[in-house]
Design an enzyme around this catalytic site. Structure first.
Site, PDB file in Angstrom:
ATOM      1  N   ARG A  53     -29.519 -28.544-171.455  1.00  0.00           N
ATOM      2  CA  ARG A  53     -29.388 -28.254-172.901  1.00  0.00           C
ATOM      3  C   ARG A  53     -28.405 -29.155-173.639  1.00  0.00           C
ATOM      4  O   ARG A  53     -28.238 -29.024-174.853  1.00  0.00           O
ATOM      5  CB  ARG A  53     -28.979 -26.783-173.138  1.00  0.00           C
ATOM      6  CG  ARG A  53     -29.835 -25.755-172.436  1.00  0.00           C
ATOM      7  CD  ARG A  53     -31.277 -25.832-172.835  1.00  0.00           C
ATOM      8  NE  ARG A  53     -32.071 -24.764-172.235  1.00  0.00           N
ATOM      9  CZ  ARG A  53     -33.364 -24.833-172.014  1.00  0.00           C
ATOM     10  NH1 ARG A  53     -34.025 -25.942-172.319  1.00  0.00           N
ATOM     11  NH2 ARG A  53     -34.012 -23.841-171.489  1.00  0.00           N
ATOM     12  N   ASN A  55     -35.459 -32.571-171.636  1.00  0.00           N
ATOM     13  CA  ASN A  55     -35.744 -31.805-172.853  1.00  0.00           C
ATOM     14  C   ASN A  55     -34.469 -31.377-173.570  1.00  0.00           C
ATOM     15  O   ASN A  55     -34.134 -30.195-173.660  1.00  0.00           O
ATOM     16  CB  ASN A  55     -36.598 -30.582-172.503  1.00  0.00           C
ATOM     17  CG  ASN A  55     -37.814 -30.955-171.681  1.00  0.00           C
ATOM     18  OD1 ASN A  55     -37.808 -30.805-170.471  1.00  0.00           O
ATOM     19  ND2 ASN A  55     -38.845 -31.468-172.340  1.00  0.00           N
ATOM     20  N   ASP A  88     -35.049 -24.111-161.006  1.00  0.00           N
ATOM     21  CA  ASP A  88     -35.636 -24.069-162.353  1.00  0.00           C
ATOM     22  C   ASP A  88     -34.683 -23.373-163.321  1.00  0.00           C
ATOM     23  O   ASP A  88     -35.068 -22.521-164.112  1.00  0.00           O
ATOM     24  CB  ASP A  88     -36.995 -23.372-162.341  1.00  0.00           C
ATOM     25  CG  ASP A  88     -37.773 -23.583-163.644  1.00  0.00           C
ATOM     26  OD1 ASP A  88     -37.562 -24.640-164.278  1.00  0.00           O
ATOM     27  OD2 ASP A  88     -38.573 -22.711-164.026  1.00  0.00           O
ATOM     28  N   HIS A 148     -30.746 -19.607-171.640  1.00  0.00           N
ATOM     29  CA  HIS A 148     -31.006 -19.215-173.027  1.00  0.00           C
ATOM     30  C   HIS A 148     -29.921 -18.257-173.494  1.00  0.00           C
ATOM     31  O   HIS A 148     -29.436 -17.421-172.726  1.00  0.00           O
ATOM     32  CB  HIS A 148     -32.365 -18.532-173.166  1.00  0.00           C
ATOM     33  CG  HIS A 148     -33.523 -19.459-173.011  1.00  0.00           C
ATOM     34  ND1 HIS A 148     -33.796 -20.464-173.906  1.00  0.00           N
ATOM     35  CD2 HIS A 148     -34.481 -19.532-172.046  1.00  0.00           C
ATOM     36  CE1 HIS A 148     -34.879 -21.122-173.518  1.00  0.00           C
ATOM     37  NE2 HIS A 148     -35.309 -20.584-172.388  1.00  0.00           N
TER      38      HIS A 148
END
Length: 427
Positions: free
Chosen positions: A65, A95, A314, A318
């Site tokens: 992130r 990402n 993985d 969040h």
């Protein structure tokens, strides 16, 4: 730094000391001596009941992130979570914001972890902004240190882009990683398509979406390499996060045909089935979704027979605002760095040596990294752990807490990590 690890069982299939209980002396970042009753004068001592040691673990799939979403996870917190989970090296997905499609962003992340306890490897994007339209400058990114190429959380949907990427990376001996999912078939899906999704009224994600895309990827790989020699000792394509019976079968058959392919599964995929979502716990909303009992059994068989090469966390952090919502509005993903080993110990059905292999030598081989062995003279890149120890996961070192395992008792405790001349012991 001088450290003696007392009466530790060495777990390393490639080491001449595999399975033996020895003292290990670490000095100046290297394994200086392995033996019995080593002199510990002026040395720090590590010891615990049932202590084991292996080469340092590496996680092939981590979302950091940072840059762009540091409120969910930053490069400091992801390293802390990794080290407490036993990982001395992690591969970060592209990402972020901006996406890792330029050397500037790549170098920012790599330099942030330079010389630290946890080494950061960076996978660069296949396409600009991971949108699946225009190619990135893959040669430049490869020369700048990208460990692999993937659009990460965005599966490559365009078959022409996928095919040309395989061809483009072949002369570089570079790895393409892709997660198989046909996004048209999973649109608005919330969980595995099955009896439970029907009972609770959530739109299902069919297994077919994974299997069709995986079959496409394998066919394109075979087509791309039909008239080209490829060094068969390393995979050209790594399939991330397979989750179904048919997906395991497809990879197994591809390997039998000699295709240069490898794959992994997420550790949490072994812990739940789709029926466990009956209470709408958004911490169990993951992608690919938890599937049926038959799928779960196929994953365990795939691990046992070597079809599935690696186990990954993985790790997908969040914040509260992204998870504490109605189920169909919550984001997909759970954090996994701190619990991956415990879940593998508890749910994989593998013996300890095979679990360690899927966390160490197998991913290193896939990623074209040098072997890391427990031998005298080798660099001290080491994870220490107690496979039978029970512990309570009461504190997470990730910024995000989206995991169903917080507050739970787990089996398999990480005790310490050593890398780059640095060390940490967790009591």
């Amino acid at each position: 730094m001088k450290l003696v690890i007392r009466s530790v069982r060495i777990i390393d299939k490639k080491s001449t000391f595999n399975g033996q209980v020895r003292d290990v002396l670490i000095e100046e970042g290297k394994i200086k001596e392995i033996g019995q009753d080593l002199d510990a004068n002026n040395a720090e001592i590590w010891e615990a009941n049932g202590l084991c040691m292996s080469a340092g673990w590496i996680d092939m799939r981590v979302a950091s992130r940072d840059p762009g979403f540091e409120h969910k996870e930053d490069l400091t917190s992801v390293r802390a979570a990794a080290s407490h989970g036993g990982f001395t090296e992690i591969v970060l997905l592209p990402n972020t914001q901006p996406v890792v499609h330029s050397k500037d962003t790549l170098n920012y992340i790599r330099q942030s972890g330079s010389g630290g306890l946890v080494k950061l490897h960076v996978a660069a994007a296949v396409s600009r902004n991971a949108e699946g339209v225009d190619f990135t400058e893959m040669i430049d990114l490869h020369e700048a240190g990208a460990i692999a190429f993937t659009d990460g959380e965005q599966p490559v949907q365009n078959p022409d882009l996928f095919l040309k990427t395989i061809l483009y990376l072949q002369p570089l001996n570079a790895l393409l990683m892709n997660r198989p999912e046909d996004r048209q078939l999973t649109l608005y899906g919330q969980m595995h398509e099955g009896v439970t999704s029907t009972l609770i009224g959530l739109k299902g994600i069919p297994s077919l979406a994974e299997e069709m895309m995986l079959n496409r990827d394998l066919k394109l790989l075979e087509y791309a390499l039909e008239n080209n020699m490829y060094p068969s000792e390393v995979p050209a394509l790594h399939i991330s996060l397979i989750s179904t019976v048919a997906a395991v079968h497809l990879v197994r058959e591809a390997k039998k045909k000699g295709l240069p392919v490898s794959c992994d599964i997420a550790a949490h995929q072994l812990a739940f089935e789709d029926k466990d979502l009956i209470d709408f716990d958004t911490n169990l909303k993951v992608s690919p979704p938890f599937r049926s009992a038959a799928d779960l059994q196929a994953l365990k068989q795939g691990l046992a027979d070597g079809t599935i090469d690696a186990i990954v966390s993985d790790h997908n952090p969040h914040d509260e605002e992204s998870k504490n919502l109605e189920f169909d509005h919550a984001d997909f993903g759970i954090t996994g760095l701190e619990t991956a080993f415990s879940l593998a110990i508890t749910h994989s059905g593998l013996d300890l040596e095979d679990i360690i292999e899927k966390l160490t030598s197998a991913p290193r081989h896939i990623l074209r990294l040098a072997e890391n062995k427990i031998e005298v003279g080798a660099a001290a890149n080491i994870t220490c752990f107690e496979p039978d120890a029970k512990w309570n996961f009461n504190k997470s070192y990730s910024k995000s807490k989206n995991t169903p395992f917080l507050g739970k008792e787990l089996i398999g405790k990480v005790r310490g990590v050593i890398n780059n001349g640095k060390q940490e012991w967790y009591s």
